[in-house]
Write a protein that holds these residues in place. Sequence first.
Motif: not given
Lengths: 101, 632, 444, 475
Positions: B355, B359, B376, B383, B386, B439, B442-444
């Motif tokens: 993942t 990314v 996300r 997402h 991960y 996490y 990266t995503f939020s």
Amino acid sequence: MIATGQLIFSVAIFLFCFGALTFFTKRSAVVALMGIELMLNGVNLVLVQAGQIYKNAEGTSLVLFVTLVAAAEAALALSIFVILYRKYGTLTLENFRSLKG
Amino acid sequence: MTDVLNIVEAPLSWIILLPAAGALLNGLFRLKSTLNGLLATAFCFAAFVVSILQFLKFPEASKLADPGYLWFQAGHVKAQMGFELTPFMSVMLLIITGVGTLIHLYATSYMSHDKSQARFFAYLNLFVTSMLVLALSSDLIGVFLGWEGVGVCSYLLIGFWFEEDKNARAGIKAFMTNRVGDLGFLVALFVAFAYFGTSSVSGIMEWIADPGRAAALPVWVLTVFALAIFWAACGKSAQIPLYIWLPDAMAGPTPVSALIHAATMVTSGILVIVRLWPIFATQTEVLSVIFWVALSTALLAALMALTQRDLKKVLAYSTVSQLGFMFAALGAGAPTAAFFHVVTHACFKALLFLTAGSVIHGMHDEKDIFKMGGLRKKMPWSHVAYLVGCVAIAGFPFTSGFFSKDLILTKVFESRGVLGYGLLLLAAMLTSFYMFRSYFLTFSSTPRSHEAEHAHESSAMMIVPLMILSLLSLFVGWLEIPHMWGHLQYFSHWVESSGAKAVEGHEVEAATEWLLMGIATIASLASAFFAYVKYKKGPVTSSENFAWKLSFNKFYVDEIYDSFILKPLRKIGTCLSLWIDEYGVNGTLHGSFASYRITGQLASIFHTGSVQSYALLMLLGLLVVWGVVNVW
Amino acid sequence: MNEFFQSKIFEITSEQLSDLFPLLLLSFGFALSVIGAGLKLSSKFFKIIGILVFSLAITTWSFTFLEADSVVLGLHITHFSRIVGALVSLFALTSFVLFDVSKRYANRPEWLALLILAVMGLSLLPASHNWISFFVFLEFFSIPSYILAGYDTNRERSLEASLKYMLTGAFASALLLMGIALVYLCSGTVDYSSLQGHFPSHILSTLALAFLLVGIFFKMTIVPFHFWAPDVYQGAPMGVAAFLAAGTKLSIFVSAALAFSETEFYLRNDLMNFAVIAGTLSILVGSLLAFTQRSFRRMLAYSGTVNAGALAPLMVLGKETLSSGIFFLFVYGLTLALILSAFSSLLKNRNLDANGDLDPEELNLKDSQQSKFQSFILAAGLFSLAGIPPLPGFFAKYWLFSDLWAQGYRPLVMWALLGTLMGVAYYIRIAGKLFFAEKRSVII
Amino acid sequence: MVSILFWPLLSILVLVPFRKQNWAQWVNLLLHLPWVFFLIELIKVTPSGAPFGLMETYGTFPLFKSALVLGADTLNVSLIALTIFLSFSLSFYFLGHSKISQSFLILFQLLNFGTIGSLLAADAFLFYIFWEFMLIPLFFLIGIWGSENRVYAALKFFSMTLAGSLALLAGIFFIVTKTEVQSLAWSELSRNAEMLSAAAPWLGWAFLLAFLVKVPVWPLHTWLPDAHTEAPTGVSVMLAGILLKLGVYGMLRWVLQVFPTLYWNSTDLLFAASVIGIILGSYGALRQTDIKRMIAYSSVAHLGFVVLGAISTNATAQSGAFFQNFAHGLSTGLLFLSFGMIYDRTHSRKLDEYGGLASTNRFLAFTFVFASMASVALPGLPGFVGEFLILSGTFLQKGWWVLLPLMGVVLGAMYTLQLVKGLVFGKVSPLVESHPISLKWNEYVSIFPFLVGLALLGLAPQFLLAWINGSIPVK
């Protein structure tokens, strides 16, 4: 008084060394040759005296041969000196030093 | 204890020849676009199919063997290139070929626009071949062949993009550290041949089993043998002294990190120890050494991972830390727990790496998580994958990580008591903290950089493996559930039937087991929530205090190694060699030649050229020699 | 008078005549060449006469090689003296054939007469049986060689060389004579066999021996007495230098060995020590001097000194161990002749004077490209002198050194081996210089 | 046996008329075919087991107490096979090469003649002649066709090897003058070895010195970097491939099998020398900036391993040492050959001028990396088999002293990878950019046997090991 044999030997040795000395020190080639002749005469004296001691003829015959060879050598040497003199104009041994190293 | 071993002939060498053929073909032919990748995946898949066939043979056969051929034999050393498969190794085979195929598939599209794909897939297949040789060889020397083969492939793959000097240097660092580790393996082999007369694993096991011969061995042999194997395992599976190469190995392409530095190569240390478990079982001091080294590695790596900004570096340190967990399990005398964690870790760590790869691929090779954010919406599939990976590694209830980590924690509690358990629990908390930190960063929240805005989801060929791995990460745990919940204990069965009996620590009643499970779950949930609170809105600019600097700069371990070990050794060696060779030996040669020349020039001064000096010198020479004659 | 003629001395039986035949042949050749010189005949005549005389002499000597020893006119003709005669005339033959002496000195054809005289002297020397005939024959050959050394009259160097050779030669023979006189004084006789038992060993006899050795080692160019050699080899014409280096050493080596074994002087260890020390000195000093020489021919002279150094102890040791020394000198002589002839034709290709000299440092690749065959011979000769197998020089050195080792001269052999190693510095380096280009490597 | 020995001489005679270069090169190649045929004949008839199992006498020289005696057993026939292998593949490399002239080929064949002669000679005197004879062609080969300071290198090589072999000569004198010894034949020497070694303890060292200089054991090795760097490619391949092994062969054949007592009490010193040689050799390679010097120093380290095996008392290390001869011969030979092809086009040996060969010529980059991996003793390649046997044998005999040479394994990896990084990987340097390397067909053919040999000996060395194990001097 010292025995005649002893005297002759000392004269011979003196002659031999004196001849060698003239060979080392004299500048001219001819005088060097004379030096060698002196040495040879010194040897002759020794031979003659030795012949006296041993009472046989070998000594004197040896002297004969020595003088023979000395004569030949002198003849040869003088002829080489003549050529050298004709080419170089001088006979002093000092300037015959190009071959060295 | 030796139940009748039903050894069945099996074409194990086929499993190795298939990827080897793949490597050869890829090496020779440069095909159009992704054909090389597909070819490599096909061969890996074929190997997977064959290994499934072998796996199915297992309930009745207790060991599969393929005599192979005599590699070399001279004096007391006899190296047989034979193969054997024990139940637990066949499971590992499934992991190597299975996860390997998924990674090959993923890499086909990941490397689709790289200009030298043929070379990449040749190396990848070669790596799988060496890993299989390592896993399957019946003799330790065959294992060593795979061991170094894997080391070379990791060197070639890490330095795959050789244009940048950094990658080539990282490759060399990996190879050299592995080489230092391999010295241990060589010493073990020397001891094996010198004292056991053979290097075949079954031969050694017989030697240990028969009490008469075991007693005859000098007492230090087994301890030294175990320590040497552990030193080699440290080199390969990146434990304390020799872990420095793993973080730098991230210079290679991400599928490489996934395959080599998550699933297969780094676990080879544990595989060898589990295969030789009867020796380690008797060596309690070695087990405690393993335990404390593993524990400190787990803690140290977790601490380092806290402040990393590069996504792959975070995962690299987490791998080192998880390996610490596996070795801790071994140290606690529980090979089953270790092997179980190996399998689960292979799944979710491969998932995390892939993942991360997608990314980074989406973010046009931007690795710094501080520059990511809000992915996300942009990359929904990545997402989800991960998230599943983080959940599994943190050990949320009913994920595979939960089962394997919990099994390790209970085993550690049984054999090492509260102190060991506490520290390991701390490491587990740190793990879930930094995983969720990465996490959220990266995503939020919102995209923090130009690439983050335009991030795009990866192609289907990359998503499919992610999804399969996510499923695996979630459900593989159910294969080994605690006794209380039922009798699904496949892993124990696999490992015990391969001859690796756990060391009987004092059993723990069900109540304490429930208690331990509870504590572990609460700890991981709490640290995950804490990470959520801290990093929900994006990176927090923390004060650059001493602890932060220490962690970010990896405790300056690399710098310490360089300044205290590598540079001085190199300096001393090169100066010594320079001084002795150039000035010593050559010096004397040139000196004698020069003095020979000078005395020659001096002597030629005597030849002045004048006849009279010649005559004088002749007489002097005569007197001198005559004098010497009389005196002497 | 006629009793004199009937006396035993002049009776010559038939096989005695065959022993003397080569010498008679040589004297006949001498007579012919003197008459020819007088009649100013063409240079080709002298070349043919020379080749004829020398090759006939070689064949007769080598045919009669195995015959028993015989005493003729006071000369002890042994197989040693025959082998020396054959080899010396071989060296003379090579010396004037290889260096086309006849063309160069067409207007002064006496060189053949002098050469024949020298050869006669050298071949008679080993046949002498008492010290005085030893001395006479020594002078017999050195006088023509003085003239031959200076034969290139238009070049000053040659004259200077003959002057130096003549003066130092005379000085040395005077010392030799003094030695003989002292020997006579001590023992009352100069004949070898009668000297055998009763040669006293007091200070005077050691001095006599020392003086004797001066004359002998002078001709062998062993260190304390080698000073004349480099100048004469550099100055004399190429052919004469080759002949002098090889012929005189061989004849002196054999005759001294015979003399010392006949008179049993070799039993005296002071003579042995003298020879060993002089030998070791000459190996060391010879190698030292040969290395830094600025002239190719002086370097060869010093290498001759080194080889003579190895021979010195064998010379004093007596008859049994002569064969290795003879073979060594034979190989040395031929190799030297080859090297010098190659060198002189190399000089010709550099259009320098054929009898001239060259600094070995200036030898370079152009030479070997110009005169490919000569430089090959030169390099092979140098390698053979250095004693590298499979060239003949190695076998000669091997036989000589193993003989020396067998006789117990271990330290000397060690020094000789060191001398071979030091030989690399001048033999191999110069052989290399011919073929190695200074700049980029060139295809040959 | 005599046909395989005198074939090079015959091929020189055949070569003489061909003045033009490419004619001579082709003829040289064709002349190798019968040679291989003779080799196969000889291999069929070679006994393994007793030293010099097959002995043939062709003529005696009573004067020098020696005879033309040739002996064969798997020990020397295997090395002859290696010589012919190297010479054969090199003759492919020589085709169409601008620098290889007729005189080069003649000298090359002379070198082969000397090598095979000293391998087959079963008489000390004959052995000495061939041993020194090799110096002449090598001296001229390095001196004429070498690179910058070739004259220095040729002279240094010549004088150091000559110094060693003069010690051997002194030993031979000692033996010859001993009356009990009838002849210098190998069997005769080994028969009264006890008497000889009792009479002169220094005799072993006299013989050993000549071989230690040739093997380059540590303090006597400084000629090797110069000779290898300056020698042209073909010669440095032969030098690294077979001539260093002659030193080891000489040690085993003429010292171990002849004077066992003298050999065994010199082993402690040799152990120290070989270990220092391994470590300092590796560090020597590490500090070089010149590529060929780096490879030459690596040979010093590898030969340190071989000597380590050759002086051990157990059969494992001995057969490991002799096998390592072939492993090192192929791997370093290939290193020199492949770099030689690069050097022919770029004419520079400075490592920092190179870089990124992998992106310009993939095959040559692969060959170079493959050869470096072989020289780093990667398992699966012959280097590992040899080194593993040597080290396990040394462990058996010397116990924990084995850790010192074991360090050499790591150091070996260090300088080789540094070399590979500098030459093959990294950014494409202007030098490599401006000289695109496209290999001709004969260069491919000359590399191919090395690759096959390395792969074969790596994974299936048993055919060779079983063959040479018979005549390994220590059982």
